[in-house]
Design an enzyme around this catalytic site. Structure first.
Site, PDB file in Angstrom:
ATOM      1  N   CYS A 114      23.394 -31.972  29.635  1.00 24.16           N
ATOM      2  CA  CYS A 114      23.446 -32.457  31.021  1.00 24.16           C
ATOM      3  C   CYS A 114      22.351 -33.464  31.368  1.00 24.16           C
ATOM      4  CB  CYS A 114      23.407 -31.289  31.991  1.00 24.16           C
ATOM      5  SG  CYS A 114      24.740 -30.119  31.696  1.00 24.16           S
ATOM      6  N   HIS A 257      21.158 -33.710  38.848  1.00 28.64           N
ATOM      7  CA  HIS A 257      22.283 -33.236  38.048  1.00 28.64           C
ATOM      8  C   HIS A 257      23.066 -32.229  38.893  1.00 28.64           C
ATOM      9  CE1 HIS A 257      24.826 -31.486  35.157  1.00 28.64           C
ATOM     10  NE2 HIS A 257      24.108 -30.385  34.979  1.00 28.64           N
ATOM     11  N   ASN A 287      30.523 -29.137  37.464  1.00 30.07           N
ATOM     12  CA  ASN A 287      29.458 -29.643  36.592  1.00 30.07           C
ATOM     13  C   ASN A 287      30.098 -30.477  35.477  1.00 30.07           C
ATOM     14  OD1 ASN A 287      27.470 -30.025  34.673  1.00 30.07           O
ATOM     15  ND2 ASN A 287      26.727 -27.911  34.694  1.00 30.07           N
TER      16      ASN A 287
HETATM   17  C1  LIG Z   1      26.424 -19.047  36.761  1.00 29.65           C
HETATM   18  C2  LIG Z   1      25.921 -18.732  38.147  1.00 29.65           C
HETATM   19  C3  LIG Z   1      26.761 -19.472  39.195  1.00 29.65           C
HETATM   20  C4  LIG Z   1      26.086 -17.239  38.395  1.00 29.65           C
HETATM   21  O1  LIG Z   1      25.582 -16.901  39.667  1.00 29.65           O
HETATM   22  P1  LIG Z   1      24.665 -15.599  39.802  1.00 29.65           P
HETATM   23  O2  LIG Z   1      24.381 -15.455  41.238  1.00 29.65           O
HETATM   24  O3  LIG Z   1      23.503 -15.771  38.871  1.00 29.65           O
HETATM   25  O4  LIG Z   1      25.647 -14.471  39.347  1.00 29.65           O
HETATM   26  P2  LIG Z   1      25.488 -13.416  38.157  1.00 29.65           P
HETATM   27  O5  LIG Z   1      25.634 -14.087  36.849  1.00 29.65           O
HETATM   28  O6  LIG Z   1      24.261 -12.617  38.402  1.00 29.65           O
HETATM   29  O7  LIG Z   1      26.763 -12.522  38.413  1.00 29.65           O
HETATM   30  C5  LIG Z   1      26.916 -11.763  39.604  1.00 29.65           C
HETATM   31  C6  LIG Z   1      28.223 -10.998  39.509  1.00 29.65           C
HETATM   32  O8  LIG Z   1      29.322 -11.926  39.645  1.00 29.65           O
HETATM   33  C7  LIG Z   1      30.249 -11.716  38.571  1.00 29.65           C
HETATM   34  N1  LIG Z   1      30.895 -12.987  38.242  1.00 29.65           N
HETATM   35  C8  LIG Z   1      30.505 -13.895  37.313  1.00 29.65           C
HETATM   36  N2  LIG Z   1      31.356 -14.938  37.312  1.00 29.65           N
HETATM   37  C9  LIG Z   1      32.272 -14.691  38.258  1.00 29.65           C
HETATM   38  C10 LIG Z   1      33.405 -15.392  38.717  1.00 29.65           C
HETATM   39  N3  LIG Z   1      33.745 -16.588  38.235  1.00 29.65           N
HETATM   40  N4  LIG Z   1      34.126 -14.867  39.708  1.00 29.65           N
HETATM   41  C11 LIG Z   1      33.807 -13.668  40.246  1.00 29.65           C
HETATM   42  N5  LIG Z   1      32.754 -12.938  39.837  1.00 29.65           N
HETATM   43  C12 LIG Z   1      31.995 -13.445  38.850  1.00 29.65           C
HETATM   44  C13 LIG Z   1      29.407 -11.179  37.436  1.00 29.65           C
HETATM   45  O9  LIG Z   1      30.200 -10.458  36.532  1.00 29.65           O
HETATM   46  C14 LIG Z   1      28.436 -10.280  38.195  1.00 29.65           C
HETATM   47  O10 LIG Z   1      29.085  -9.066  38.483  1.00 29.65           O
HETATM   48  P3  LIG Z   1      28.271  -7.657  38.373  1.00 29.65           P
HETATM   49  O11 LIG Z   1      27.161  -7.806  39.354  1.00 29.65           O
HETATM   50  O12 LIG Z   1      29.308  -6.674  38.736  1.00 29.65           O
HETATM   51  O13 LIG Z   1      27.793  -7.619  36.953  1.00 29.65           O
HETATM   52  C15 LIG Z   1      24.428 -19.134  38.330  1.00 29.65           C
HETATM   53  O14 LIG Z   1      23.613 -18.232  37.608  1.00 29.65           O
HETATM   54  C16 LIG Z   1      24.163 -20.531  37.846  1.00 29.65           C
HETATM   55  O15 LIG Z   1      24.654 -21.499  38.396  1.00 29.65           O
HETATM   56  N6  LIG Z   1      23.339 -20.688  36.818  1.00 29.65           N
HETATM   57  C17 LIG Z   1      23.066 -21.975  36.221  1.00 29.65           C
HETATM   58  C18 LIG Z   1      24.173 -22.308  35.253  1.00 29.65           C
HETATM   59  C19 LIG Z   1      24.190 -23.754  34.890  1.00 29.65           C
HETATM   60  O16 LIG Z   1      23.802 -24.595  35.652  1.00 29.65           O
HETATM   61  N7  LIG Z   1      24.675 -24.039  33.703  1.00 29.65           N
HETATM   62  C20 LIG Z   1      24.796 -25.362  33.224  1.00 29.65           C
HETATM   63  C21 LIG Z   1      23.519 -25.833  32.661  1.00 29.65           C
HETATM   64  S1  LIG Z   1      23.501 -27.570  32.656  1.00 29.65           S
END
Ligand SMILES: CC(C)(COP(=O)(O)OP(=O)(O)OC[C@H]1O[C@@H](n2cnc3c(N)ncnc32)[C@H](O)[C@@H]1OP(=O)(O)O)[C@@H](O)C(=O)NCCC(=O)NCCS
Length: 330
Positions: A114, A257, A287
């Site tokens: 990214c 980004h 993204n």
């Molecule tokens: C991925 C991201 C959106 C997840 O958000 P979060 O608030 O951290 O959520 P978590 O991963 O802690 O998951 C919370 C819950 O939602 C659930 N969940 C995950 N994806 C889900 C989806 N698409 N739909 C519904 N629920 C979902 C998980 O299973 C978890 O459930 P649990 O609490 O019962 O275990 C966030 O962490 C993020 O944006 N991170 C950066 C990723 C990124 O930028 N990647 C690219 C790098 S360039």
């Protein structure tokens, strides 16, 4: 002699097909409310079956060339940033060259996920210092949809396909055109396992007849990435501003980004940049990795969001882990 790094034109392209959050509800156990509140994404574009990264790159490149008033034949270098290349060999840059109907240019791919646009721009700046007459196509393009496990709701809702491009040349001090003021980059390979597409690489090779496994697709530790992203985007932004004698008050437009609205918001808050100065198109595209910054830049220019004289700050982070921050004065 100081080199002026002038951007002659911007371009972007997103494929026609749109996949909304409602569409995703039919594919994995997710819902619009979760995706919207956690990420800000409402839809993403998905490449057609016959579209490769190089095809989308050519579309973005043609727009950038047209804006620059240049013909493809005038290019001397093609620098392509992508983590979803057409193939291992030849490089996607060579494919783009062929599809633009030109030959002879130096063509190279840059892999920084990214952060790919800033890494590609910095590479191009280096070439320009070696060859001041160079006319460089910097293009970033991603077909991430082909590297997503569509059964994994933690990744497949986040990404989209797109391409972005810029034409970089040198210029004079008094020239009335957007110029790259500075770019700073960094990386920490120890964090590499936070985001991977391992399968098919020489360390995770497939043998003839093997069935493709989970490792062929994007795997990610979202929560960990979130923390590193905010921290490093802020640190890089501080660094690039400070070493140019600038401060956060000098920033007119923030184009980070586009990975997650909450990450963008956290960076903007840290820099006390009000929402109206932040360009965010993540709701439309998700993204798009290396394509996200030039896609946003190009749209912001087209929509008149960026005005003459504006200082634009572009912090990025990506798999590797890579990060950076760039400044453009319009
Ligand atoms: C991925 C991201 C959106 C997840 O958000 P979060 O608030 O951290 O959520 P978590 O991963 O802690 O998951 C919370 C819950 O939602 C659930 N969940 C995950 N994806 C889900 C989806 N698409 N739909 C519904 N629920 C979902 C998980 O299973 C978890 O459930 P649990 O609490 O019962 O275990 C966030 O962490 C993020 O944006 N991170 C950066 C990723 C990124 O930028 N990647 C690219 C790098 S360039």
């Amino acid at each position: 002699m100081n080199t002026n790094f002038i951007i002659r034109g911007f371009g972007h392209y997103a494929p026609e097909k749109v996949l909304t959050n409602a569409d995703l509800e039919k594919i994995v156990e997710t819902n619009d409310e979760w995706i919207t509140t956690r990420t800000g994404i409402k839809q993403r574009h998905i490449a057609a079956e016959d579209q490769a990264a190089s095809d989308m790159a050519c579309e973005a490149a043609k727009h950038a060339l047209a804006q620059a008033g240049m013909k493809a034949e005038e290019l001397t270098h093609i620098v392509c940033g992508t983590f979803t290349p057409d193939s291992m060999v030849p490089s996607t840059a060579c494919r783009i060259q062929e599809k633009l109907g030109i030959k002879g240019q130096m063509c190279v791919d840059v892999a920084a996920a990214c952060s790919g646009f800033l890494y590609a721009m910095q590479t191009a700046r280096g070439y320009l210092m070696l060859e001041p007459d160079a006319k460089i196509l910097v293009v970033t393009t991603e077909v991430i949809s082909r590297f997503l496990n569509w059964e994994d709701r933690t990744t497949c809702v986040l990404f989209g396909d797109a391409a972005g491009a810029a034409i970089l040349t040198s210029g004079t001090d008094d020239e009335d055109a957007p110029r790259v003021v500075d770019i700073t980059l960094g990386a920490d390979g120890k964090l590499g396992d936070l985001l991977t597409v391992n399968g098919g690489g020489s360390a995770w090779a497939y043998a003839k007849g093997d069935v493709v496994g989970d490792d062929h697709f994007v795997k990610m530790q979202g929560r960990e990435i979130f923390k590193h992203a905010v921290r490093n985007m802020c640190a890089m932004s501080d660094k690039v501003l400070t070493r140019n004698g600038l401060s956060k008050e000098d920033v007119d437009v923030l184009i980070p980004h586009q990975a997650n609205w909450r990450i963008i918001d956290a960076v903007a808050r840290k820099f006390e940049i009000p929402e109206e100065k932040v360009f965010c198109n993540i709701a439309k595209y998700g993204n798009t990795s290396a394509a996200s910054v030039p896609l946003a830049l190009s749209e912001a220019v087209t929509e008149g969001f960026i005005k003459k004289g504006d200082l634009v700050l572009m912090p990025t982070f990506g798999g590797g882990f890579t990060w950076g921050a760039g400044l453009i004065r319009f």
